[in-house]
Scaffold this motif. Structure first.
Motif, mmCIF file in Angstrom:
data_model
loop_
_atom_site.group_PDB
_atom_site.id
_atom_site.type_symbol
_atom_site.label_atom_id
_atom_site.label_comp_id
_atom_site.label_asym_id
_atom_site.label_seq_id
_atom_site.Cartn_x
_atom_site.Cartn_y
_atom_site.Cartn_z
ATOM 1 N N SER A 38 3.574 6.268 9.041
ATOM 2 C CA SER A 38 2.391 5.750 9.718
ATOM 3 C C SER A 38 1.307 5.376 8.712
ATOM 4 O O SER A 38 0.660 4.327 8.827
ATOM 5 C CB SER A 38 1.864 6.795 10.706
ATOM 6 N N THR A 39 1.123 6.249 7.703
ATOM 7 C CA THR A 39 0.136 5.959 6.656
ATOM 8 C C THR A 39 0.516 4.706 5.894
ATOM 9 O O THR A 39 -0.334 3.849 5.605
ATOM 10 C CB THR A 39 0.031 7.146 5.670
ATOM 11 N N LEU A 40 1.813 4.577 5.567
ATOM 12 C CA LEU A 40 2.275 3.400 4.822
ATOM 13 C C LEU A 40 2.070 2.132 5.639
ATOM 14 O O LEU A 40 1.704 1.082 5.090
ATOM 15 C CB LEU A 40 3.748 3.579 4.453
ATOM 16 N N VAL A 90 -3.625 -3.262 5.645
ATOM 17 C CA VAL A 90 -4.795 -3.625 4.839
ATOM 18 C C VAL A 90 -4.404 -4.542 3.683
ATOM 19 O O VAL A 90 -5.063 -5.550 3.413
ATOM 20 C CB VAL A 90 -5.492 -2.359 4.298
ATOM 21 N N LEU A 91 -3.307 -4.208 2.995
ATOM 22 C CA LEU A 91 -2.886 -5.000 1.832
ATOM 23 C C LEU A 91 -2.316 -6.362 2.236
ATOM 24 O O LEU A 91 -2.339 -7.304 1.443
ATOM 25 C CB LEU A 91 -1.848 -4.224 1.022
ATOM 26 N N ASN A 92 -1.795 -6.472 3.455
ATOM 27 C CA ASN A 92 -1.294 -7.733 4.000
ATOM 28 C C ASN A 92 -0.168 -8.336 3.153
ATOM 29 O O ASN A 92 -0.346 -9.348 2.464
ATOM 30 C CB ASN A 92 -2.436 -8.752 4.131
ATOM 31 N N LEU A 144 -1.579 4.966 -3.188
ATOM 32 C CA LEU A 144 -1.639 3.606 -2.663
ATOM 33 C C LEU A 144 -2.728 3.481 -1.596
ATOM 34 O O LEU A 144 -3.411 2.451 -1.507
ATOM 35 C CB LEU A 144 -0.279 3.224 -2.074
ATOM 36 N N GLU A 145 -2.906 4.539 -0.804
ATOM 37 C CA GLU A 145 -3.940 4.525 0.236
ATOM 38 C C GLU A 145 -5.331 4.384 -0.364
ATOM 39 O O GLU A 145 -6.228 3.781 0.247
ATOM 40 C CB GLU A 145 -3.845 5.798 1.076
ATOM 41 N N LEU A 152 -9.511 1.625 -0.125
ATOM 42 C CA LEU A 152 -10.945 1.944 -0.161
ATOM 43 C C LEU A 152 -11.712 1.019 -1.096
ATOM 44 O O LEU A 152 -12.945 1.043 -1.121
ATOM 45 C CB LEU A 152 -11.143 3.401 -0.622
ATOM 46 N N LEU A 153 -10.983 0.211 -1.878
ATOM 47 C CA LEU A 153 -11.633 -0.652 -2.855
ATOM 48 C C LEU A 153 -11.995 -1.983 -2.210
ATOM 49 O O LEU A 153 -11.238 -2.943 -2.239
ATOM 50 C CB LEU A 153 -10.713 -0.860 -4.063
#
Length: 371
Positions: free
Chosen positions: A15-17, A23-25, A112-113, A117-118
């Protein structure tokens, strides 16, 4: 909270991945990679060396990130199968191997998560790092060199290209100052929390009585300038000096005056470059560093104005941020996040990801509170 049940833990990590991938698309990244492959195949690309390097670095990064996402998902699937087999066959060694792989996956996905945040204006940029020896004499110069090695090892561990532009060696040992680049997307956003004063406590190598010495080095992290920044510097605002590159102990490292020092007259900012044998190449690199420093100065001025309008005082990360103690005990502790470790050798060898992740979260919290 992390689940102790393997199936639940794998589901949680999956789920986190998925959230990270959203976000990274990866779809957009894949399209950009296809476009860059076409551009990289153009024989005329390398007529502009700087553009050619930028295209290949970006393509390499995108391919690496896409492969990383795919590999993490496949490893999660494989780990789930390992647990199922270990359970059905009551295989303790396989269960231990699956638990080790699950712990490794959790650490990698957590890292990776952090990338999600960046989201700052310049966070996606490459980074320029300057290190200056401060109080502590020869020990401070030696400590500055240790810090340079720590960051270059960190970059090497991640497969990020680095480039040392300038090094001013101290007379006895170590270095007075150095400037180098980390050529990787998000290097600035990742490393900007390292900006500040780093304090070292250890038995001095330069004290004949073997006494404990405290020394300091300052780290400055700024984003690399891109064409869209429009940082134009009139020729009459720059003084150009050329000199012979020197190495440790003042030894000349080449026989021509190829090193370049640029002084920006309105601000007094001075930058140097000596890594190339060509004076023209050194001037171009020094100009890129000067533009980056002027961009950072402009950003700081804008932040100060906005803070003034809001009635706030600006906070600086340029204070003591981390203590490294090698005597009388072993400890590295971040004074902002409280994160610490006794594995000082690993930290000084570039294993600083835990500190970086903690400070990214800390910075994000600080910025959210200020907004």
């Amino acid at each position: 909270m992390t689940s102790t049940d393997p199936a639940a833990a794998i589901s949680e990590l999956s789920s986190t991945l998925e959230s990270v991938a959203a976000v990274l698309n990866p779809e957009a990244m894949s399209k950009e990679a296809d476009r860059l492959r076409e551009e990289a195949g153009d024989p005329g690309l390398w007529s502009d060396q700087e553009r050619g390097q930028a295209v290949t670095r970006r393509l390499s990064y995108l391919e690496g990130e896409l492969a990383r996402l795919d590999k993490l998902q496949r490893r999660l699937d494989d780990t789930k199968v390992m647990f199922e087999l270990a359970e059905s066959e009551n295989d303790a060694p396989m269960r231990a191997e699956a638990n080790a792989e699950l712990a490794a996956l959790r650490a990698e996905i957590d890292q990776l998560e952090i990338r999600t945040l960046l989201a700052g204006e310049y966070d996606a940029r490459e980074a320029l790092i300057s290190i200056n020896a401060q109080a502590g004499g020869a020990d401070a110069a030696d400590w500055a060199q240790n810090l340079q090695r720590m960051y270059l090892r960190w970059a090497e561990r991640h497969g990020y290209p680095s480039e040392v532009y300038y090094t001013s060696y101290a007379e006895e040992a170590g270095l007075k100052s150095t400037t180098f680049a980390i050529h990787a997307p998000y290097a600035y956003g990742t490393l900007r929390g390292e900006h500040g004063t780093h304090r070292m406590v250890r038995i001095s190598k330069y004290d004949n009585q073997g006494r404990r010495q405290t020394s300091f080095a300052g780290v400055d992290v700024i984003p690399v300038v891109e064409q869209a920044d429009h940082i134009n510097i009139p020729e009459d605002e720059i003084r150009v000096d050329v000199y012979r590159s020197s190495g440790p102990g003042g030894q000349g490292v080449n026989t021509t005056d190829s090193a370049v020092r640029l002084t920006h007259l309105p601000t007094g900012i001075v930058v140097s470059c000596q890594n190339e044998r060509s004076q023209m190449q050194n001037k171009a690199s020094a100009m890129a560093v000067l533009q980056a420093k002027l961009l950072e100065r402009k950003r700081e001025e804008q932040e100060a104005k906005l803070a003034n309008l809001r009635g706030e005082t600006t906070s600086s990360w340029g204070t003591q941020i981390r203590n490294y103690v090698l005597h009388p005990y072993q400890n590295v502790k971040d004074v902002r996040t409280g994160l610490e470790t006794s594995n000082t050798a690993a930290v000084l060898d570039g294993e600083i990801d835990d500190f970086i992740a903690a400070e990214i979260r800390w910075l994000r919290t600080q910025e959210s509170a200020a907004s």
